[in-house]
Scaffold this motif. Structure first.
Motif, mmCIF file in Angstrom:
data_model
loop_
_atom_site.group_PDB
_atom_site.id
_atom_site.type_symbol
_atom_site.label_atom_id
_atom_site.label_comp_id
_atom_site.label_asym_id
_atom_site.label_seq_id
_atom_site.Cartn_x
_atom_site.Cartn_y
_atom_site.Cartn_z
ATOM 1 N N LEU A 24 -52.744 42.959 32.814
ATOM 2 C CA LEU A 24 -52.779 44.357 32.387
ATOM 3 C C LEU A 24 -54.226 44.825 32.196
ATOM 4 O O LEU A 24 -54.591 45.945 32.608
ATOM 5 C CB LEU A 24 -51.986 44.537 31.096
ATOM 6 N N ASP A 25 -55.047 43.972 31.577
ATOM 7 C CA ASP A 25 -56.462 44.330 31.387
ATOM 8 C C ASP A 25 -57.156 44.511 32.745
ATOM 9 O O ASP A 25 -57.998 45.415 32.908
ATOM 10 C CB ASP A 25 -57.174 43.246 30.590
ATOM 11 N N LEU A 26 -56.797 43.685 33.717
ATOM 12 C CA LEU A 26 -57.378 43.804 35.050
ATOM 13 C C LEU A 26 -56.959 45.120 35.709
ATOM 14 O O LEU A 26 -57.787 45.810 36.343
ATOM 15 C CB LEU A 26 -56.943 42.610 35.909
ATOM 16 N N TYR A 27 -55.689 45.479 35.535
ATOM 17 C CA TYR A 27 -55.208 46.735 36.110
ATOM 18 C C TYR A 27 -55.917 47.940 35.481
ATOM 19 O O TYR A 27 -56.299 48.890 36.178
ATOM 20 C CB TYR A 27 -53.695 46.846 35.912
ATOM 21 N N ARG A 28 -56.083 47.913 34.146
ATOM 22 C CA ARG A 28 -56.779 49.012 33.468
ATOM 23 C C ARG A 28 -58.246 49.102 33.920
ATOM 24 O O ARG A 28 -58.809 50.180 34.022
ATOM 25 C CB ARG A 28 -56.707 48.806 31.961
ATOM 26 N N LYS A 29 -58.840 47.953 34.192
ATOM 27 C CA LYS A 29 -60.215 47.947 34.695
ATOM 28 C C LYS A 29 -60.286 48.602 36.080
ATOM 29 O O LYS A 29 -61.218 49.351 36.392
ATOM 30 C CB LYS A 29 -60.717 46.504 34.766
ATOM 31 N N ILE A 30 -59.266 48.327 36.904
ATOM 32 C CA ILE A 30 -59.202 48.958 38.229
ATOM 33 C C ILE A 30 -59.036 50.468 38.082
ATOM 34 O O ILE A 30 -59.646 51.249 38.820
ATOM 35 C CB ILE A 30 -58.044 48.353 39.052
ATOM 36 N N GLU A 31 -58.210 50.890 37.120
ATOM 37 C CA GLU A 31 -58.038 52.329 36.874
ATOM 38 C C GLU A 31 -59.377 52.989 36.539
ATOM 39 O O GLU A 31 -59.714 54.058 37.072
ATOM 40 C CB GLU A 31 -57.057 52.540 35.721
ATOM 41 N N ARG A 32 -60.110 52.363 35.631
ATOM 42 C CA ARG A 32 -61.386 52.946 35.203
ATOM 43 C C ARG A 32 -62.387 53.013 36.362
ATOM 44 O O ARG A 32 -63.038 54.047 36.593
ATOM 45 C CB ARG A 32 -61.973 52.143 34.045
ATOM 46 N N ASN A 33 -62.509 51.917 37.104
ATOM 47 C CA ASN A 33 -63.482 51.895 38.204
ATOM 48 C C ASN A 33 -63.080 52.820 39.352
ATOM 49 O O ASN A 33 -63.947 53.396 40.032
ATOM 50 C CB ASN A 33 -63.668 50.468 38.711
ATOM 51 N N ASP A 116 -45.320 44.638 44.034
ATOM 52 C CA ASP A 116 -45.837 45.156 42.772
ATOM 53 C C ASP A 116 -47.266 45.709 42.930
ATOM 54 O O ASP A 116 -47.618 46.729 42.330
ATOM 55 C CB ASP A 116 -45.833 44.063 41.704
ATOM 56 N N SER A 117 -48.080 45.036 43.729
ATOM 57 C CA SER A 117 -49.461 45.501 43.924
ATOM 58 C C SER A 117 -49.482 46.873 44.603
ATOM 59 O O SER A 117 -50.260 47.760 44.230
ATOM 60 C CB SER A 117 -50.249 44.480 44.741
ATOM 61 N N LYS A 118 -48.614 47.060 45.619
ATOM 62 C CA LYS A 118 -48.550 48.355 46.303
ATOM 63 C C LYS A 118 -48.094 49.461 45.356
ATOM 64 O O LYS A 118 -48.626 50.579 45.369
ATOM 65 C CB LYS A 118 -47.592 48.265 47.499
ATOM 66 N N CYS A 119 -47.107 49.159 44.512
ATOM 67 C CA CYS A 119 -46.605 50.168 43.572
ATOM 68 C C CYS A 119 -47.662 50.543 42.543
ATOM 69 O O CYS A 119 -47.864 51.729 42.239
ATOM 70 C CB CYS A 119 -45.356 49.633 42.863
ATOM 71 N N LEU A 120 -48.355 49.528 41.996
ATOM 72 C CA LEU A 120 -49.355 49.797 40.974
ATOM 73 C C LEU A 120 -50.544 50.577 41.537
ATOM 74 O O LEU A 120 -51.057 51.505 40.899
ATOM 75 C CB LEU A 120 -49.829 48.482 40.354
ATOM 76 N N LEU A 121 -51.002 50.214 42.721
ATOM 77 C CA LEU A 121 -52.143 50.914 43.332
ATOM 78 C C LEU A 121 -51.772 52.350 43.694
ATOM 79 O O LEU A 121 -52.586 53.272 43.552
ATOM 80 C CB LEU A 121 -52.629 50.162 44.567
ATOM 81 N N SER A 122 -50.519 52.556 44.155
ATOM 82 C CA SER A 122 -50.057 53.908 44.455
ATOM 83 C C SER A 122 -49.959 54.749 43.183
ATOM 84 O O SER A 122 -50.329 55.933 43.164
ATOM 85 C CB SER A 122 -48.694 53.847 45.152
ATOM 86 N N LEU A 123 -49.481 54.123 42.109
ATOM 87 C CA LEU A 123 -49.402 54.803 40.825
ATOM 88 C C LEU A 123 -50.795 55.187 40.322
ATOM 89 O O LEU A 123 -51.011 56.279 39.777
ATOM 90 C CB LEU A 123 -48.701 53.888 39.812
ATOM 91 N N ASN A 124 -51.744 54.304 40.548
ATOM 92 C CA ASN A 124 -53.126 54.567 40.133
ATOM 93 C C ASN A 124 -53.708 55.766 40.898
ATOM 94 O O ASN A 124 -54.408 56.610 40.322
ATOM 95 C CB ASN A 124 -53.967 53.316 40.364
ATOM 96 N N GLU A 125 -53.409 55.851 42.196
ATOM 97 C CA GLU A 125 -53.910 56.970 43.007
ATOM 98 C C GLU A 125 -53.344 58.294 42.516
ATOM 99 O O GLU A 125 -54.068 59.288 42.405
ATOM 100 C CB GLU A 125 -53.530 56.748 44.481
ATOM 101 N N ARG A 126 -52.032 58.304 42.212
ATOM 102 C CA ARG A 126 -51.413 59.539 41.734
ATOM 103 C C ARG A 126 -51.953 59.945 40.368
ATOM 104 O O ARG A 126 -52.112 61.128 40.071
ATOM 105 C CB ARG A 126 -49.890 59.382 41.672
ATOM 106 N N ASN A 127 -52.259 58.973 39.560
ATOM 107 C CA ASN A 127 -52.813 59.257 38.242
ATOM 108 C C ASN A 127 -54.227 59.838 38.354
ATOM 109 O O ASN A 127 -54.624 60.704 37.580
ATOM 110 C CB ASN A 127 -52.829 57.973 37.406
ATOM 111 N N MET A 128 -54.983 59.355 39.348
ATOM 112 C CA MET A 128 -56.358 59.836 39.529
ATOM 113 C C MET A 128 -56.403 61.277 40.019
ATOM 114 O O MET A 128 -57.342 62.016 39.703
ATOM 115 C CB MET A 128 -57.104 58.947 40.540
ATOM 116 N N GLU A 129 -55.428 61.678 40.819
ATOM 117 C CA GLU A 129 -55.446 63.021 41.397
ATOM 118 C C GLU A 129 -55.535 64.095 40.320
ATOM 119 O O GLU A 129 -56.288 65.063 40.450
ATOM 120 C CB GLU A 129 -54.191 63.232 42.248
#
Length: 460
Positions: A24-33, A116-129
């Protein structure tokens, strides 16, 4: 709680339950970067837009002891130095952040399942928009406050006509769409050209009766104004430090010897042609021996002959026309017009309309002799006599102007064939003269000056 926040909270719980808190911490780090990399790119674009428009963002400005110092060129130059430093700083951030993001993304995909990786990365993209839309809104608001409206843009495809083999970049299209009026203010004034204007002024008013008694005072005053203006301009230029990065994309176009950049024959815009096609079309126009013929003699020698021909005629009537009119009409130090072509965009093959510099066009279908006769008929003898002229002398002056026009192209000098009766650079002047009734005494010297001097050569 919003739907997206609820979706994110579910995703975080799933990550913790399936892969643990470290994932989870790694995913949040990806979100921030991910957001940081996109935001830095948008911040960089904002700074470059400000620099292109010569505008200083508010956060760059710094306080000084004396508020009036903020209006000086020195203060602006320092601010632009800080702006350049900030742009370089943002540019250096981008590769570092992207490298971290790439490494973290690779690590995440290795720790969780492919689905799971595809879903999380797609979710991250939508959140960034949504976040990036807010960033764009803030930037546009700041630009509007600074007086920059990016929405006021023209359709590049409607003002840029590229008929060459060169492919234009987006940056080049952006600058070219600004048109030929977008240019750098002059940084220097040619010394000779600047002071020559004042010399001509003195020469023009030398024989005026109202200045004879105070001639020395008048010339001293003109000299003072000329030197003071020249010095003030030089000081003004030295204190200016306004960058023009928007013109940088044009350097490659300027250095490309295979293209010609010009404007259309009608309307506004920018036209790019292959140089070979451009010269071929103009050479085709000049190859018509019934209309044009090249002059073999040296350009300077030929111009001196034309000047001497006109000046000899003027000297023969110097007494009758008076000293002032004689000085007004005498010509020296001339140079020929230059032929170039403006493409006719709507027509197939984009044929060129020939243009002579210092003239508005090259008229190829104006009946010379008939037009000259009309000018003579519309000019009354009483008006000519008031200037010491008669119709015979006036006819000679017109003939010299009409039949001795020359121009240059590609290093060669040409003249219009005297045997062709429907050709003249003077055409547009003749048409204007014919369209009015010459009964105003103030018109005749102006008409004579245009007719003679501009058709023999364009004076420096």
């Amino acid at each position: 709680m919003g739907g997206q926040d609820f979706e994110i909270s579910i995703a975080e719980r799933v990550i913790v339950e399936k892969y643990g808190k470290n994932t989870l911490d790694l995913y949040r780090k990806i979100e921030r970067n991910s957001f940081r990399s996109k935001k830095v790119e948008k911040d960089l674009k904002f700074l470059e837009i400000c620099k292109c428009y010569g505008t200083i963002p508010d956060f760059i400005k710094f306080r000084v002891y004396c508020p009036t110092f903020q209006t000086t060129r020195t203060y602006r130059s320092w601010c632009f130095d800080l702006l350049d430093w900030e742009i370089d700083k943002q540019k250096k951030k981008i590769p570092t952040i992207k490298k971290k993001l790439e490494d973290d993304t690779t690590l995440l995909t290795s720790c969780i399942s492919y689905f799971d990786s595809k879903c999380l990365l797609s979710l991250n993209e939508r959140n960034m928009e949504k976040k990036l839309c807010n960033v764009d809104f803030r930037h546009n608001k700041k630009l509007t406050k600074l007086g920059i409206d990016l929405n006021k843009k023209v359709d590049k495809n409607k003002v840029i006509f590229n008929f060459s083999d060169r492919i234009l970049s987006d940056e080049q299209k952006e600058v070219l769409s600004l048109g030929f009026d977008h240019c750098i203010p002059p940084s220097t004034i040619p010394h000779n050209q600047f002071f020559l204007c004042f010399e001509k002024l003195c020469h023009t008013i030398k024989n005026c009766e109202i200045y004879k008694d105070r001639w020395n005072h008048i010339t001293n005053s003109i000299s003072t104004v000329a030197h003071d203006t020249y010095k003030k301009f030089k000081c003004h230029v030295k204190s200016i430090h306004t960058p023009y990065p928007s013109l940088t994309p044009l350097i490659a176009l300027r250095d490309d010897n295979n293209i010609v950049i010009t404007k259309p024959d009608k309307g506004r815009g920018v036209v790019i042609l292959n140089r070979d096609d451009y010269f071929s079309k103009l050479n085709t126009i000049l190859s018509d021996s019934s209309k044009f013929k090249p002059i073999i003699s040296d350009t300077a020698t030929h111009l001196l002959k034309l000047e001497d021909k006109l000046n000899r005629l003027l000297r023969s009537i110097r007494t009758s026309i008076g000293e002032m009119t004689y000085n007004f009409l005498t010509i020296s130090g001339s140079k020929p017009g230059r032929l170039y072509g403006l493409p006719k965009i709507p027509k197939i093959g984009q044929p060129l309309r020939p243009i002579i510099s210092a003239f508005e066009s090259l008229f190829t279908n104006v009946p010379l002799n008939e037009t000259t006769d009309i000018i003579l008929n519309k000019t009354t003898s009483s008006l000519l006599n008031s200037y010491g002229l008669n119709k015979t002398t006036y006819r000679k002056l017109l003939d010299i102007a009409v039949h001795n026009s020359v121009f240059t192209f590609n290093g060669s000098i040409y003249t219009q064939n005297k045997r062709h009766k429907n050709l003249s650079v003077i055409g547009f002047v003749d048409v204007i003269v014919v369209s009015i009734k010459i009964d105003d005494a103030s018109l005749l010297p102006v008409i004579l000056k245009v007719v003679m001097c501009y058709n023999i050569a364009h004076k420096i």
